[in-house]
Scaffold this motif. Sequence first.
Motif, PDB file in Angstrom:
ATOM      1  N   LEU A  67       0.841  -1.190   0.000  1.00 39.57           N
ATOM      2  CA  LEU A  67       0.000   0.000   0.000  1.00 39.57           C
ATOM      3  C   LEU A  67       0.881   1.246   0.000  1.00 39.57           C
ATOM      4  O   LEU A  67       2.114   1.155   0.014  1.00 39.57           O
ATOM      5  CB  LEU A  67      -0.929  -0.016   1.210  1.00 39.57           C
ATOM      6  CG  LEU A  67      -1.795  -1.271   1.377  1.00 39.57           C
ATOM      7  CD1 LEU A  67      -2.700  -1.122   2.583  1.00 39.57           C
ATOM      8  CD2 LEU A  67      -2.590  -1.560   0.127  1.00 39.57           C
ATOM      9  N   VAL A  68       0.246   2.402  -0.022  1.00 39.01           N
ATOM     10  CA  VAL A  68       0.999   3.655  -0.055  1.00 39.01           C
ATOM     11  C   VAL A  68       1.888   3.771   1.178  1.00 39.01           C
ATOM     12  O   VAL A  68       3.046   4.193   1.093  1.00 39.01           O
ATOM     13  CB  VAL A  68       0.032   4.849  -0.148  1.00 39.01           C
ATOM     14  CG1 VAL A  68       0.809   6.153  -0.131  1.00 39.01           C
ATOM     15  CG2 VAL A  68      -0.811   4.763  -1.395  1.00 39.01           C
ATOM     16  N   GLY A  69       1.356   3.405   2.338  1.00 35.59           N
ATOM     17  CA  GLY A  69       2.153   3.474   3.559  1.00 35.59           C
ATOM     18  C   GLY A  69       3.389   2.593   3.491  1.00 35.59           C
ATOM     19  O   GLY A  69       4.479   2.988   3.937  1.00 35.59           O
ATOM     20  N   ASN A  70       3.234   1.375   2.933  1.00 39.37           N
ATOM     21  CA  ASN A  70       4.398   0.492   2.775  1.00 39.37           C
ATOM     22  C   ASN A  70       5.415   1.077   1.808  1.00 39.37           C
ATOM     23  O   ASN A  70       6.630   0.978   2.034  1.00 39.37           O
ATOM     24  CB  ASN A  70       3.948  -0.875   2.253  1.00 39.37           C
ATOM     25  CG  ASN A  70       2.919  -1.519   3.134  1.00 39.37           C
ATOM     26  OD1 ASN A  70       1.735  -1.431   2.851  1.00 39.37           O
ATOM     27  ND2 ASN A  70       3.333  -2.153   4.208  1.00 39.37           N
ATOM     28  N   LEU A  71       4.934   1.683   0.738  1.00 39.94           N
ATOM     29  CA  LEU A  71       5.838   2.278  -0.250  1.00 39.94           C
ATOM     30  C   LEU A  71       6.649   3.404   0.371  1.00 39.94           C
ATOM     31  O   LEU A  71       7.875   3.495   0.150  1.00 39.94           O
ATOM     32  CB  LEU A  71       5.021   2.795  -1.438  1.00 39.94           C
ATOM     33  CG  LEU A  71       5.800   3.442  -2.572  1.00 39.94           C
ATOM     34  CD1 LEU A  71       6.773   2.465  -3.193  1.00 39.94           C
ATOM     35  CD2 LEU A  71       4.842   3.995  -3.633  1.00 39.94           C
ATOM     36  N   ILE A  72       6.012   4.252   1.158  1.00 40.11           N
ATOM     37  CA  ILE A  72       6.725   5.355   1.806  1.00 40.11           C
ATOM     38  C   ILE A  72       7.737   4.817   2.809  1.00 40.11           C
ATOM     39  O   ILE A  72       8.888   5.261   2.864  1.00 40.11           O
ATOM     40  CB  ILE A  72       5.721   6.297   2.489  1.00 40.11           C
ATOM     41  CG1 ILE A  72       4.833   6.974   1.435  1.00 40.11           C
ATOM     42  CG2 ILE A  72       6.446   7.350   3.326  1.00 40.11           C
ATOM     43  CD1 ILE A  72       3.714   7.809   2.017  1.00 40.11           C
ATOM     44  N   LYS A  73       7.312   3.831   3.612  1.00 36.75           N
ATOM     45  CA  LYS A  73       8.225   3.252   4.607  1.00 36.75           C
ATOM     46  C   LYS A  73       9.434   2.604   3.945  1.00 36.75           C
ATOM     47  O   LYS A  73      10.570   2.754   4.421  1.00 36.75           O
ATOM     48  CB  LYS A  73       7.448   2.235   5.444  1.00 36.75           C
ATOM     49  CG  LYS A  73       8.227   1.663   6.623  1.00 36.75           C
ATOM     50  CD  LYS A  73       8.837   0.308   6.336  1.00 36.75           C
ATOM     51  CE  LYS A  73       7.781  -0.746   6.081  1.00 36.75           C
ATOM     52  NZ  LYS A  73       8.376  -2.096   5.872  1.00 36.75           N
ATOM     53  N   ASN A  74       9.214   1.905   2.838  1.00 31.39           N
ATOM     54  CA  ASN A  74      10.325   1.240   2.154  1.00 31.39           C
ATOM     55  C   ASN A  74      11.311   2.244   1.550  1.00 31.39           C
ATOM     56  O   ASN A  74      12.512   1.989   1.511  1.00 31.39           O
ATOM     57  CB  ASN A  74       9.785   0.327   1.050  1.00 31.39           C
ATOM     58  CG  ASN A  74       9.031  -0.866   1.603  1.00 31.39           C
ATOM     59  OD1 ASN A  74       9.266  -1.286   2.742  1.00 31.39           O
ATOM     60  ND2 ASN A  74       8.122  -1.417   0.818  1.00 31.39           N
ATOM     61  N   GLN A  75      10.800   3.387   1.091  1.00 28.41           N
ATOM     62  CA  GLN A  75      11.698   4.395   0.521  1.00 28.41           C
ATOM     63  C   GLN A  75      12.609   4.991   1.590  1.00 28.41           C
ATOM     64  O   GLN A  75      13.778   5.299   1.316  1.00 28.41           O
ATOM     65  CB  GLN A  75      10.886   5.510  -0.152  1.00 28.41           C
ATOM     66  CG  GLN A  75      10.075   5.059  -1.348  1.00 28.41           C
ATOM     67  CD  GLN A  75      10.906   4.413  -2.428  1.00 28.41           C
ATOM     68  OE1 GLN A  75      11.990   4.881  -2.777  1.00 28.41           O
ATOM     69  NE2 GLN A  75      10.398   3.313  -2.971  1.00 28.41           N
ATOM     70  N   PHE A  76      12.103   5.149   2.795  1.00 31.62           N
ATOM     71  CA  PHE A  76      12.919   5.740   3.863  1.00 31.62           C
ATOM     72  C   PHE A  76      13.860   4.720   4.496  1.00 31.62           C
ATOM     73  O   PHE A  76      15.008   5.054   4.835  1.00 31.62           O
ATOM     74  CB  PHE A  76      12.010   6.334   4.947  1.00 31.62           C
ATOM     75  CG  PHE A  76      11.495   7.706   4.621  1.00 31.62           C
ATOM     76  CD1 PHE A  76      12.286   8.825   4.797  1.00 31.62           C
ATOM     77  CD2 PHE A  76      10.214   7.879   4.112  1.00 31.62           C
ATOM     78  CE1 PHE A  76      11.826  10.092   4.494  1.00 31.62           C
ATOM     79  CE2 PHE A  76       9.731   9.138   3.805  1.00 31.62           C
ATOM     80  CZ  PHE A  76      10.533  10.252   3.992  1.00 31.62           C
ATOM     81  N   LEU A  77      13.409   3.475   4.673  1.00 29.43           N
ATOM     82  CA  LEU A  77      14.186   2.502   5.443  1.00 29.43           C
ATOM     83  C   LEU A  77      14.947   1.509   4.578  1.00 29.43           C
ATOM     84  O   LEU A  77      16.082   1.153   4.924  1.00 29.43           O
ATOM     85  CB  LEU A  77      13.245   1.736   6.387  1.00 29.43           C
ATOM     86  CG  LEU A  77      12.489   2.577   7.413  1.00 29.43           C
ATOM     87  CD1 LEU A  77      11.638   1.694   8.311  1.00 29.43           C
ATOM     88  CD2 LEU A  77      13.447   3.420   8.248  1.00 29.43           C
TER      89      LEU A  77
END
Length: 305
Positions: free
Chosen positions: A257-267
């Motif tokens: 989901l969008v939240g997973n995509l954002i988290k993966n980009q940062f971490l």
Amino acid sequence: MSTATTPEIRLRPNANPQRQHIPLSRLAPLILMVGPAILWLLIFVAAPLVYVFVISFLKKGTYGGVVASFNFENYLRIFDPLYLNIFLVSILIALATTALCLIIGYPFAYIIARASSRNKNILLTLIMLPFWTNSLIRTYGWIMLLRTNGTFNTILQSAHLISQPLQMLYTTGAVMVGMVYTLFPFMVLPLYSSIEKLDHSLLEAANDLGAKPGRAFLRVTLPLTAPGIFAGCIQVFIPTLGYFFISDLLGGGNSVLVGNLIKNQFLAARDWPFGAALSILLIVFTIILIRLYNHFGGRIENITS
């Protein structure tokens, strides 16, 4: 000989007197009361948002840092079909989660609103009870229930309803179950507040005029509780887009989901500028939904009141 009388002249006070300065002794209590809250918001809300907004226009470094090179590349990458598909899937899952919460939550909220005072307090406590436990721990509880050798598969096999365990975990259905379970109270509470304020004399009038219960619900109850429905849908839909830990744990990486995509980009990818651009886009989308709620929700409430 008549004596001329001089008309009495009354001086009117100045309509625009100079603004008086408030003494510091009167401002000090106000500053002491409001100052810490404003300082807290500036440090922990405004400053991080400004930082994220600024780096969304920068460039990723060779080894994961941030290079001060102003560009719009991060926002243009969002229109890649891969990321647009993730946004589409996220919106569909959020809509499905909201619909399920509404379908299950409306009857539950109606029962609470019509219950006696004692039972009403008990039911409201049951709604608030999950908030006493961390949502991450409650999500791990669903893993124990849905895994291959979990509780559900064990019961089904013991009842000879299935011959082999079902794949319940790490599916989109499991993600939606976790979302509905976590966000269900956010739907019930606004609905309960709206239904409780419903004037039941209107339902009695509809009944006297020959309206059947189903027609009375569609023509009277549902329109009058529309503000609660709108508020509950907004409170469920928006968090669904950002709850990345539920899709991580129950989806196993199969539902991004969008939240997973954002988290993966940062971490994981360490592409902070692109993650910041995605975050800004999600914030703008959230603001638009809130503005729509303030506009249409207030208009609906004025119509129904």
